[in-house]
Scaffold this motif. Structure first.
Motif, PDB file in Angstrom:
ATOM      1  N   ARG A  74      54.068  26.757  -2.087  1.00  0.00           N
ATOM      2  CA  ARG A  74      53.164  25.616  -2.304  1.00  0.00           C
ATOM      3  C   ARG A  74      52.433  25.755  -3.636  1.00  0.00           C
ATOM      4  O   ARG A  74      52.343  24.811  -4.414  1.00  0.00           O
ATOM      5  CB  ARG A  74      52.154  25.523  -1.169  1.00  0.00           C
ATOM      6  CG  ARG A  74      51.173  24.383  -1.347  1.00  0.00           C
ATOM      7  CD  ARG A  74      50.119  24.402  -0.232  1.00  0.00           C
ATOM      8  NE  ARG A  74      49.112  23.406  -0.485  1.00  0.00           N
ATOM      9  CZ  ARG A  74      48.017  23.602  -1.204  1.00  0.00           C
ATOM     10  NH1 ARG A  74      47.793  24.777  -1.758  1.00  0.00           N
ATOM     11  NH2 ARG A  74      47.140  22.645  -1.394  1.00  0.00           N
ATOM     12  N   ARG A  75      51.926  26.949  -3.893  1.00  0.00           N
ATOM     13  CA  ARG A  75      51.195  27.156  -5.148  1.00  0.00           C
ATOM     14  C   ARG A  75      52.112  26.980  -6.345  1.00  0.00           C
ATOM     15  O   ARG A  75      51.735  26.398  -7.364  1.00  0.00           O
ATOM     16  CB  ARG A  75      50.573  28.545  -5.154  1.00  0.00           C
ATOM     17  CG  ARG A  75      49.749  28.804  -6.368  1.00  0.00           C
ATOM     18  CD  ARG A  75      49.096  30.157  -6.301  1.00  0.00           C
ATOM     19  NE  ARG A  75      48.471  30.435  -7.564  1.00  0.00           N
ATOM     20  CZ  ARG A  75      47.203  30.733  -7.707  1.00  0.00           C
ATOM     21  NH1 ARG A  75      46.438  30.814  -6.646  1.00  0.00           N
ATOM     22  NH2 ARG A  75      46.706  30.976  -8.895  1.00  0.00           N
ATOM     23  N   SER A  76      53.333  27.454  -6.244  1.00  0.00           N
ATOM     24  CA  SER A  76      54.294  27.285  -7.318  1.00  0.00           C
ATOM     25  C   SER A  76      54.628  25.810  -7.513  1.00  0.00           C
ATOM     26  O   SER A  76      54.755  25.329  -8.639  1.00  0.00           O
ATOM     27  CB  SER A  76      55.559  28.077  -7.002  1.00  0.00           C
ATOM     28  OG  SER A  76      56.528  27.893  -7.996  1.00  0.00           O
ATOM     29  N   TRP A  77      54.772  25.081  -6.431  1.00  0.00           N
ATOM     30  CA  TRP A  77      55.081  23.649  -6.482  1.00  0.00           C
ATOM     31  C   TRP A  77      53.933  22.873  -7.141  1.00  0.00           C
ATOM     32  O   TRP A  77      54.167  22.005  -7.973  1.00  0.00           O
ATOM     33  CB  TRP A  77      55.346  23.138  -5.081  1.00  0.00           C
ATOM     34  CG  TRP A  77      55.698  21.685  -5.033  1.00  0.00           C
ATOM     35  CD1 TRP A  77      54.854  20.645  -4.836  1.00  0.00           C
ATOM     36  CD2 TRP A  77      56.985  21.113  -5.216  1.00  0.00           C
ATOM     37  NE1 TRP A  77      55.532  19.466  -4.870  1.00  0.00           N
ATOM     38  CE2 TRP A  77      56.853  19.726  -5.099  1.00  0.00           C
ATOM     39  CE3 TRP A  77      58.247  21.655  -5.457  1.00  0.00           C
ATOM     40  CZ2 TRP A  77      57.922  18.858  -5.219  1.00  0.00           C
ATOM     41  CZ3 TRP A  77      59.315  20.785  -5.569  1.00  0.00           C
ATOM     42  CH2 TRP A  77      59.149  19.418  -5.452  1.00  0.00           C
ATOM     43  N   LEU A  78      52.707  23.190  -6.784  1.00  0.00           N
ATOM     44  CA  LEU A  78      51.557  22.490  -7.347  1.00  0.00           C
ATOM     45  C   LEU A  78      51.338  22.832  -8.817  1.00  0.00           C
ATOM     46  O   LEU A  78      50.820  22.021  -9.581  1.00  0.00           O
ATOM     47  CB  LEU A  78      50.292  22.804  -6.555  1.00  0.00           C
ATOM     48  CG  LEU A  78      50.249  22.248  -5.133  1.00  0.00           C
ATOM     49  CD1 LEU A  78      48.995  22.734  -4.420  1.00  0.00           C
ATOM     50  CD2 LEU A  78      50.313  20.733  -5.134  1.00  0.00           C
ATOM     51  N   ALA A  79      51.724  24.017  -9.235  1.00  0.00           N
ATOM     52  CA  ALA A  79      51.487  24.461 -10.606  1.00  0.00           C
ATOM     53  C   ALA A  79      52.589  24.025 -11.564  1.00  0.00           C
ATOM     54  O   ALA A  79      52.468  24.243 -12.763  1.00  0.00           O
ATOM     55  CB  ALA A  79      51.354  25.973 -10.643  1.00  0.00           C
ATOM     56  N   ARG A  80      53.625  23.386 -11.083  1.00  0.00           N
ATOM     57  CA  ARG A  80      54.758  23.065 -11.953  1.00  0.00           C
ATOM     58  C   ARG A  80      54.408  22.077 -13.052  1.00  0.00           C
ATOM     59  O   ARG A  80      54.985  22.111 -14.128  1.00  0.00           O
ATOM     60  CB  ARG A  80      55.941  22.566 -11.131  1.00  0.00           C
ATOM     61  CG  ARG A  80      55.775  21.164 -10.603  1.00  0.00           C
ATOM     62  CD  ARG A  80      56.902  20.777  -9.658  1.00  0.00           C
ATOM     63  NE  ARG A  80      56.823  19.392  -9.288  1.00  0.00           N
ATOM     64  CZ  ARG A  80      55.949  18.867  -8.443  1.00  0.00           C
ATOM     65  NH1 ARG A  80      55.064  19.660  -7.864  1.00  0.00           N
ATOM     66  NH2 ARG A  80      55.935  17.592  -8.169  1.00  0.00           N
ATOM     67  N   ASN A  81      53.451  21.155 -12.811  1.00  0.00           N
ATOM     68  CA  ASN A  81      53.086  20.166 -13.815  1.00  0.00           C
ATOM     69  C   ASN A  81      51.656  20.339 -14.321  1.00  0.00           C
ATOM     70  O   ASN A  81      51.065  19.394 -14.823  1.00  0.00           O
ATOM     71  CB  ASN A  81      53.233  18.751 -13.236  1.00  0.00           C
ATOM     72  CG  ASN A  81      54.682  18.398 -12.987  1.00  0.00           C
ATOM     73  OD1 ASN A  81      55.558  18.849 -13.715  1.00  0.00           O
ATOM     74  ND2 ASN A  81      54.943  17.623 -11.963  1.00  0.00           N
TER      75      ASN A  81
END
Length: 100
Positions: A74-81
């Motif tokens: 989740r953290r990786s997904w949110l930090a992608r942009n």
């Protein structure tokens, strides 16, 4: 909680085997059966208490691991942009933004 469960799980399994009068053999490797501990556990019928502890510790450890991995994804997904440094990418590729 993860570290605590990693310690509790094998210890409760080991003590549970001893409480039922058997020497544990994880992966076919016989472990020593400490006689003073075995005598104490067998006399107190501790196996009836230790096996549920072992079972629930295993379930709790599995649940915490799933939650931990989900949080990383989740953290990786949110930090992608975003402009934040993504921890997962940092772990894979090292620090970003270094000048040469």
């Amino acid at each position: 909680a993860l570290y605590l469960l990693v310690i509790i799980l094998p210890l409760s399994g080991y003590a549970g085997w001893i409480a039922y009068g058997e020497a544990p053999k994880p992966f076919g490797i016989p472990l020593p059966k400490f006689e003073p501990l075995a005598t104490f556990l067998e006399s107190k019928k501790a196996g009836e208490l230790l096996w549920p502890v072992h079972e629930y510790a295993g379930l709790a450890l599995t649940a915490l691991l799933v939650i931990h991995v989900a949080a990383v994804v989740r953290r990786s997904w949110l930090a992608r942009n975003s402009d934040r440094i993504d921890g997962l990418n940092r772990m894979r590729a090292g620090p970003t933004g270094q000048s040469e």
